[in-house]
Design a protein around this motif. Structure first.
Motif, mmCIF file in Angstrom:
data_model
loop_
_atom_site.group_PDB
_atom_site.id
_atom_site.type_symbol
_atom_site.label_atom_id
_atom_site.label_comp_id
_atom_site.label_asym_id
_atom_site.label_seq_id
_atom_site.Cartn_x
_atom_site.Cartn_y
_atom_site.Cartn_z
ATOM 1 N N ALA A 67 67.332 96.659 44.516
ATOM 2 C CA ALA A 67 67.675 95.697 43.623
ATOM 3 C C ALA A 67 67.720 96.355 42.164
ATOM 4 C CB ALA A 67 66.294 94.572 43.094
ATOM 5 N N THR A 108 69.601 98.969 42.046
ATOM 6 C CA THR A 108 70.936 99.459 42.318
ATOM 7 C C THR A 108 72.019 98.490 41.645
ATOM 8 O OG1 THR A 108 71.152 98.927 44.241
ATOM 9 C CG2 THR A 108 70.501 101.171 43.790
ATOM 10 N N THR A 109 71.600 97.202 41.473
ATOM 11 C CA THR A 109 72.536 96.139 41.247
ATOM 12 C C THR A 109 72.638 95.980 39.801
ATOM 13 O OG1 THR A 109 70.730 94.401 41.513
ATOM 14 C CG2 THR A 109 72.068 94.966 43.420
ATOM 15 N N ASP A 114 73.930 96.537 36.058
ATOM 16 C CA ASP A 114 74.968 96.996 35.404
ATOM 17 C C ASP A 114 74.259 98.297 34.482
ATOM 18 O OD1 ASP A 114 77.273 97.726 34.689
ATOM 19 O OD2 ASP A 114 77.849 95.705 33.664
#
Length: 336
Positions: free
Chosen positions: A219, A221-222, A224
């Protein structure tokens, strides 16, 4: 006369204004290229290869999840081995009144609540903290090493984990040898009821925390990176970035896992408790699942154990629905 080569003009209204023809409203719903709504039969015929992947999971759920629910009827009927699978005699709420008036049941019910609460309060936040710490590491080698070390206990059999715990906490185990070496008094951990809960929670932390970080790391890595850059420009330190960007970014994942953990609140690890406990520590170690095993399997009181299991399942269902409703109202995200 009208010039035939001139572009057509919009028709004028009575007041002289030009009437503009409105386009037809867009129609919603899936449609075929040739027109017409796609039915489920057409979708199934088109993508039948993908739908075949659902066959085995659906068959598994039907056979091992829904069909066994029919057996809950023996909580209200007297079941005798060799008789009808659904009981021989209707007894109504006899077995429910029986466990409500049983002091042993309330002892194991209390133990289940305490162990479930300790697991939820202590064990659940630790994967989030570990994931945040791993996310701050700049050395990839160190990060991979820590992940590997923390993931390994999850792949061990519960029998092996219980054996390690019993070996460490036995009278001649590693912990007591260290206590004897420093001149402290040795402790009989698995013979004293007060020690079972800390041992159980510690083993849960060691076995599950590393594996629980996988979803949180995914999660993370998502999120921004531009949000962190904007926060650094505004002067936010790492703590404020974590509080205002990282935690809100993984909040949906945390909510889903929290609801799922609340759903298994009453289902405290049966295998580990069964392998670790003994009659000397029943006062704190005996939980509903192990009590059902002794009453139902060992003693053969199937109707009585089914009534207790049905009561436990209803509590779990109530907890899941309540947690989901509260999360939807307070946080804005939920399972359904």
């Amino acid at each position: 006369m009208r010039d035939p080569l001139a572009p057509e003009s919009a028709p004028a209204t009575a007041g002289g204004a030009v009437a503009v023809e409105k386009p037809p409203p867009a129609r919603t719903g899936a449609r075929r290229p040739g027109g017409g709504k796609v039915t489920w039969r057409q979708a199934l015929r088109k993508d039948w290869r993908l739908y075949t992947f659902l066959v085995l999971p659906v068959v598994f759920l039907i056979i091992f999840r829904y069909v066994p629910m029919l057996g809950n009827v023996i909580a209200f009927r007297r079941f005798r081995p060799g008789g009808s699978m659904f009981g021989d005699e209707w007894v109504g709420l006899y077995y429910i009144e029986m466990f409500i008036n049983d002091p042993t049941f309330w002892r194991v019910f209390t133990n289940t609540l305490i162990l479930g609460a300790l697991t939820l309060i202590i064990v659940f936040p630790l994967p989030v903290i570990l994931a945040l710490l791993l996310n701050e590491l700049r050395s990839r080698k160190l990060k991979r090493f820590v992940q590997t070390v923390t993931y390994l206990p999850h792949f061990m059999s519960i029998v092996i984990v219980a054996g390690i715990v019993l070996q460490l906490t036995s009278l001649n185990g590693t912990i007591n040898q260290i206590l004897g070496a420093i001149g402290a008094e040795q402790i009989s951990f698995m013979q004293e009821p007060s020690w079972f809960r800390p041992i159980y929670v510690s083993s849960e932390i060691w076995q599950t925390v590393g594996w629980g970080t996988i979803l949180y790391l995914a999660a993370l890595t998502t999120i921004d990176d531009q949000l962190y850059e904007a926060a650094r420009i505004d002067g936010a330190n790492r703590w404020r970035q974590t509080w205002h960007i990282t935690l809100p970014g993984i909040r949906p994942t945390m909510v889903v896992l929290l609801i799922l953990n609340i759903g298994t609140f009453m289902a405290v690890g049966f295998e580990k408790v069964l392998l670790l406990y003994n009659p000397l520590i029943f006062s704190t170690a005996d939980v509903i699942s192990t009590y059902l095993y002794r009453v139902g399997i060992q003693s053969g009181s199937y109707s009585y154990s089914t009534a207790i299991g049905l009561f436990e399942a209803l509590i779990g269902l109530t907890l899941v629905m309540s947690a989901n409703a509260i999360s939807r109202r307070v946080v804005g995200s939920s399972l359904w």
